[in-house]
Write a protein that holds these residues in place. Structure first.
Motif, PDB file in Angstrom:
ATOM      1  N   PHE A 154      -2.188  47.947  47.194  1.00 41.86           N
ATOM      2  CA  PHE A 154      -1.666  46.795  46.443  1.00 41.86           C
ATOM      3  C   PHE A 154      -1.064  45.771  47.397  1.00 41.86           C
ATOM      4  O   PHE A 154      -0.274  46.106  48.272  1.00 41.86           O
ATOM      5  N   THR A 155      -1.468  44.486  47.233  1.00 41.68           N
ATOM      6  CA  THR A 155      -0.965  43.429  48.123  1.00 41.68           C
ATOM      7  C   THR A 155      -0.003  42.472  47.429  1.00 41.68           C
ATOM      8  O   THR A 155       0.729  41.754  48.102  1.00 41.68           O
ATOM      9  N   GLY A 156      -0.045  42.423  46.090  1.00 42.08           N
ATOM     10  CA  GLY A 156       0.791  41.459  45.377  1.00 42.08           C
ATOM     11  C   GLY A 156       0.229  40.054  45.422  1.00 42.08           C
ATOM     12  O   GLY A 156       0.926  39.090  45.096  1.00 42.08           O
ATOM     13  N   ALA A 157      -1.034  39.926  45.790  1.00 43.37           N
ATOM     14  CA  ALA A 157      -1.673  38.608  45.892  1.00 43.37           C
ATOM     15  C   ALA A 157      -1.575  37.853  44.573  1.00 43.37           C
ATOM     16  O   ALA A 157      -1.701  38.438  43.499  1.00 43.37           O
ATOM     17  N   GLY A 158      -1.338  36.554  44.669  1.00 42.52           N
ATOM     18  CA  GLY A 158      -1.309  35.713  43.491  1.00 42.52           C
ATOM     19  C   GLY A 158       0.044  35.613  42.808  1.00 42.52           C
ATOM     20  O   GLY A 158       0.149  35.004  41.758  1.00 42.52           O
ATOM     21  N   TYR A 159       1.071  36.200  43.388  1.00 38.71           N
ATOM     22  CA  TYR A 159       2.409  36.141  42.783  1.00 38.71           C
ATOM     23  C   TYR A 159       3.379  35.572  43.805  1.00 38.71           C
ATOM     24  O   TYR A 159       3.627  36.178  44.840  1.00 38.71           O
ATOM     25  N   ASP A 160       3.925  34.396  43.492  1.00 39.87           N
ATOM     26  CA  ASP A 160       4.876  33.726  44.377  1.00 39.87           C
ATOM     27  C   ASP A 160       6.228  33.655  43.673  1.00 39.87           C
ATOM     28  O   ASP A 160       6.359  33.006  42.634  1.00 39.87           O
ATOM     29  N   LYS A 161       7.232  34.301  44.226  1.00 29.97           N
ATOM     30  CA  LYS A 161       8.574  34.294  43.625  1.00 29.97           C
ATOM     31  C   LYS A 161       9.253  32.943  43.772  1.00 29.97           C
ATOM     32  O   LYS A 161      10.240  32.669  43.095  1.00 29.97           O
ATOM     33  N   GLN A 162       8.789  32.109  44.661  1.00 27.30           N
ATOM     34  CA  GLN A 162       9.237  30.727  44.865  1.00 27.30           C
ATOM     35  C   GLN A 162      10.649  30.578  45.426  1.00 27.30           C
ATOM     36  O   GLN A 162      11.139  29.461  45.545  1.00 27.30           O
ATOM     37  N   ARG A 163      11.310  31.654  45.733  1.00 27.34           N
ATOM     38  CA  ARG A 163      12.633  31.586  46.362  1.00 27.34           C
ATOM     39  C   ARG A 163      12.726  32.722  47.361  1.00 27.34           C
ATOM     40  O   ARG A 163      12.091  33.770  47.203  1.00 27.34           O
TER      41      ARG A 163
ATOM     42  N   THR B  86      -6.783  48.192  43.437  1.00 25.41           N
ATOM     43  CA  THR B  86      -5.400  48.108  43.932  1.00 25.41           C
ATOM     44  C   THR B  86      -4.458  47.516  42.897  1.00 25.41           C
ATOM     45  O   THR B  86      -3.294  47.268  43.200  1.00 25.41           O
ATOM     46  N   PHE B  87      -4.940  47.280  41.663  1.00 26.08           N
ATOM     47  CA  PHE B  87      -4.102  46.881  40.529  1.00 26.08           C
ATOM     48  C   PHE B  87      -3.369  45.564  40.805  1.00 26.08           C
ATOM     49  O   PHE B  87      -2.192  45.419  40.516  1.00 26.08           O
ATOM     50  N   GLU B  88      -4.086  44.604  41.386  1.00 20.74           N
ATOM     51  CA  GLU B  88      -3.464  43.321  41.742  1.00 20.74           C
ATOM     52  C   GLU B  88      -2.957  42.594  40.499  1.00 20.74           C
ATOM     53  O   GLU B  88      -3.397  42.853  39.387  1.00 20.74           O
ATOM     54  N   PHE B  89      -2.040  41.658  40.710  1.00 21.87           N
ATOM     55  CA  PHE B  89      -1.448  40.904  39.612  1.00 21.87           C
ATOM     56  C   PHE B  89      -2.490  40.077  38.856  1.00 21.87           C
ATOM     57  O   PHE B  89      -3.468  39.599  39.431  1.00 21.87           O
ATOM     58  N   ASP B  90      -2.248  39.880  37.586  1.00 19.09           N
ATOM     59  CA  ASP B  90      -3.016  38.998  36.717  1.00 19.09           C
ATOM     60  C   ASP B  90      -1.994  38.316  35.805  1.00 19.09           C
ATOM     61  O   ASP B  90      -1.847  38.667  34.645  1.00 19.09           O
ATOM     62  N   ASN B  91      -1.238  37.391  36.352  1.00 18.91           N
ATOM     63  CA  ASN B  91      -0.120  36.744  35.655  1.00 18.91           C
ATOM     64  C   ASN B  91      -0.551  35.415  35.066  1.00 18.91           C
ATOM     65  O   ASN B  91      -1.481  34.780  35.562  1.00 18.91           O
ATOM     66  N   ALA B  92       0.147  34.980  34.026  1.00 22.39           N
ATOM     67  CA  ALA B  92      -0.103  33.665  33.429  1.00 22.39           C
ATOM     68  C   ALA B  92       1.127  33.245  32.634  1.00 22.39           C
ATOM     69  O   ALA B  92       1.862  34.093  32.119  1.00 22.39           O
ATOM     70  N   PRO B  93       1.361  31.936  32.511  1.00 20.27           N
ATOM     71  CA  PRO B  93       2.546  31.434  31.810  1.00 20.27           C
ATOM     72  C   PRO B  93       2.561  31.790  30.320  1.00 20.27           C
ATOM     73  O   PRO B  93       1.527  32.111  29.728  1.00 20.27           O
TER      74      PRO B  93
END
Length: 178
Positions: free
Chosen positions: A13-22, A122-129
């Motif tokens: 798992f890399t956490g690709a595509g998720y930016d905490k922005q801080r 690797t169960f990478e993120f699939d986030n959306a607003p």
């Protein structure tokens, strides 16, 4: 040890595509403020919007936030005027959550912008607003999932799961849409 089910390899798992922005310092400061002040019953509800604003949230006027409400990242939250957020609600905003004016999010409701790619080994993120349009109601223990817009005046009934957009004025119950 046997191979993971369905070829899952979580170690990769890399956490690709998720930016905490801080940065980590701001994240730690928020978690301290959240757990030491924001969620507590004795912390005045009228101070909660100000604390969210101090961490970058856009919060309108006359917003009522009860105790035990959890917000993952305030800087990814926009709330309109005259909004009520009930006791124990959870805003898991890995991506932006927008709550327009005159919206009620009832007790223990969950707004969740995060998910995972189920076919990814690797169960990478699939986030959306998530977006709650003007005048809608997310009732007690309802769940609004990633990428969903709840239309103006719509209702996500108690215990219902909104996994796709809800049309304006529609009513979703735990048994389906009416």
């Amino acid at each position: 040890m046997s191979a993971p089910a369905a070829g899952r390899r979580l170690r990769g798992f890399t956490g690709a595509g998720y930016d905490k922005q801080r940065g980590l310092l701001v994240q730690a400061a928020w978690f301290a403020a959240l757990n030491l002040l924001f969620v507590k019953w004795w912390f005045p509800p009228r101070w909660r919007p100000a604390l969210l604003r101090a961490f970058g949230a856009r919060v309108g006027q006359r917003v009522l936030i009860r105790h035990r409400v959890r917000v993952q990242w305030p800087w990814k939250l926009a709330v309109g005027d005259d909004v009520w957020i009930g006791e124990g609600a959870w805003l898991i905003n890995l991506e932006p959550i927008t709550i327009e004016s005159d919206v009620c999010v009832s007790q223990e409701a969950v707004l969740c912008t995060g998910s995972h790619q189920r076919h990814s080994p690797t169960f990478e993120f699939d986030n959306a607003p998530v977006r709650l349009e003007r005048g809608c109601w997310v009732a007690a223990r309802a769940l609004v999932l990633r990428g969903v817009t709840v239309g103006a005046g719509a209702v996500v009934g108690a215990g219902a799961v909104a996994h796709r957009d809800l049309a304006p004025k529609a009513v979703l119950t735990a048994g389906g849409t009416r």
